[in-house]
Design a protein around this motif. Structure first.
Motif, mmCIF file in Angstrom:
data_model
loop_
_atom_site.group_PDB
_atom_site.id
_atom_site.type_symbol
_atom_site.label_atom_id
_atom_site.label_comp_id
_atom_site.label_asym_id
_atom_site.label_seq_id
_atom_site.Cartn_x
_atom_site.Cartn_y
_atom_site.Cartn_z
ATOM 1 N N SER A 126 39.597 30.348 31.971
ATOM 2 C CA SER A 126 38.694 31.169 31.169
ATOM 3 C C SER A 126 37.937 32.159 32.047
ATOM 4 O O SER A 126 37.749 33.313 31.675
ATOM 5 C CB SER A 126 37.727 30.306 30.361
ATOM 6 N N SER A 127 37.519 31.732 33.229
ATOM 7 C CA SER A 127 36.818 32.633 34.145
ATOM 8 C C SER A 127 37.752 33.714 34.662
ATOM 9 O O SER A 127 37.364 34.872 34.797
ATOM 10 C CB SER A 127 36.236 31.844 35.321
ATOM 11 N N ARG A 128 38.976 33.337 34.934
ATOM 12 C CA ARG A 128 39.964 34.299 35.422
ATOM 13 C C ARG A 128 40.198 35.387 34.373
ATOM 14 O O ARG A 128 40.190 36.572 34.688
ATOM 15 C CB ARG A 128 41.266 33.567 35.733
ATOM 16 N N GLY A 129 40.370 34.975 33.120
ATOM 17 C CA GLY A 129 40.600 35.935 32.042
ATOM 18 C C GLY A 129 39.411 36.861 31.815
ATOM 19 O O GLY A 129 39.577 37.994 31.381
ATOM 20 N N LEU A 130 38.223 36.403 32.124
ATOM 21 C CA LEU A 130 37.020 37.208 31.953
ATOM 22 C C LEU A 130 36.773 38.123 33.150
ATOM 23 O O LEU A 130 36.423 39.295 32.998
ATOM 24 C CB LEU A 130 35.814 36.276 31.759
ATOM 25 N N LEU A 131 36.962 37.612 34.363
ATOM 26 C CA LEU A 131 36.587 38.359 35.570
ATOM 27 C C LEU A 131 37.682 39.276 36.112
ATOM 28 O O LEU A 131 37.379 40.301 36.709
ATOM 29 C CB LEU A 131 36.119 37.392 36.654
ATOM 30 N N GLU A 132 38.956 38.933 35.926
ATOM 31 C CA GLU A 132 40.013 39.794 36.457
ATOM 32 C C GLU A 132 39.980 41.206 35.880
ATOM 33 O O GLU A 132 40.147 42.168 36.625
ATOM 34 C CB GLU A 132 41.383 39.139 36.314
ATOM 35 N N PRO A 133 39.723 41.396 34.558
ATOM 36 C CA PRO A 133 39.627 42.773 34.058
ATOM 37 C C PRO A 133 38.450 43.550 34.662
ATOM 38 O O PRO A 133 38.412 44.771 34.594
ATOM 39 C CB PRO A 133 39.435 42.609 32.546
ATOM 40 N N GLN A 134 37.505 42.843 35.279
ATOM 41 C CA GLN A 134 36.357 43.498 35.905
ATOM 42 C C GLN A 134 36.573 43.718 37.407
ATOM 43 O O GLN A 134 35.660 44.097 38.126
ATOM 44 C CB GLN A 134 35.103 42.650 35.689
ATOM 45 N N GLY A 135 37.797 43.433 37.897
ATOM 46 C CA GLY A 135 38.138 43.732 39.277
ATOM 47 C C GLY A 135 38.128 42.557 40.230
ATOM 48 O O GLY A 135 38.306 42.737 41.435
ATOM 49 N N TYR A 136 37.951 41.343 39.747
ATOM 50 C CA TYR A 136 37.971 40.162 40.617
ATOM 51 C C TYR A 136 39.370 39.567 40.609
ATOM 52 O O TYR A 136 40.052 39.576 39.596
ATOM 53 C CB TYR A 136 36.949 39.118 40.138
#
Length: 192
Positions: free
Chosen positions: A4-14
């Motif tokens: 869930s964190s990956r899906g949220l943060l990857e679009p923000q560049g993480y």
């Protein structure tokens, strides 16, 4: 938690990497398992080449510290609550959407308290929309001792919202809670 964190943060560049044990990792920040844990036994031979290494018992705190690196926390935490049939809740830490989720409106105070317990911050602003779940959600926040401000919900569910929010968060309630947090702060001139 990771997916869930990956899906949220990857679009923000993480970027999230789960390297094979014993490999070499080059990263800005590495989150490592606690010494003595079963994960530590598997990963202790992994060579880490990172500017920062985070290791915490609470995986949510480890995530927050990795995102905040090199600081040990965030200056400002904004929390938005979209009270509908259930409540969408979003946390924005220094401009990074670090958490989104849903809860029954009667339990939103506990969820917001939990978020503020693992996101280290200097200033907190909680904004709540005035949708149909407002009476129940505001009572839950009050019972949990969470101070909040009402926020204008107009434009938060509009399909013409800014591109990032519309495409990154397809769930309408989570998109609305994110925008309530951001617009609540913006409409108050950045004041908490």
């Amino acid at each position: 938690m990771l997916s869930s964190s990956r899906g949220l943060l990857e679009p923000q560049g993480y970027t999230f990497l789960l390297p094979p044990p014993g490999s070499r990792v080059v990263a800005d920040v590495a989150v490592m398992p606690l010494p003595g844990s079963p994960e530590w036994a598997a990963y202790r031979s992994t060579r880490i080449d990172a500017r920062g290494v985070v290791s915490e018992r609470d995986p949510w705190l480890a995530l927050a510290l990795a995102v905040a690196y090199p600081k040990r926390g965030f200056t400002r935490l904004l929390v938005g609550v979209d009270p509908g049939g259930s409540c969408g809740v979003s946390a924005v830490a220094d401009g990074v959407v670090i958490y989104t989720g849903k809860a029954p409106c009667s339990q939103v105070g506990g969820l917001v308290s939990w978020i503020t317990s693992w996101v280290p911050h200097s200033r907190l602003s909680v904004y709540i929309g005035t949708g149909p779940g407002y009476p129940e959600a505001s009572l839950s926040l009050e019972e949990a001792g969470v101070p909040y401000m009402e926020a204008d919900e107009s434009e938060t569910s509009d399909p013409a919202v800014p591109g990032l929010a519309r495409h990154a968060w397809k769930d309408r309630d989570l998109r609305a809670s994110t925008l309530i947090a951001l617009l609540g702060a913006y409409r108050r001139g950045g004041r908490s």
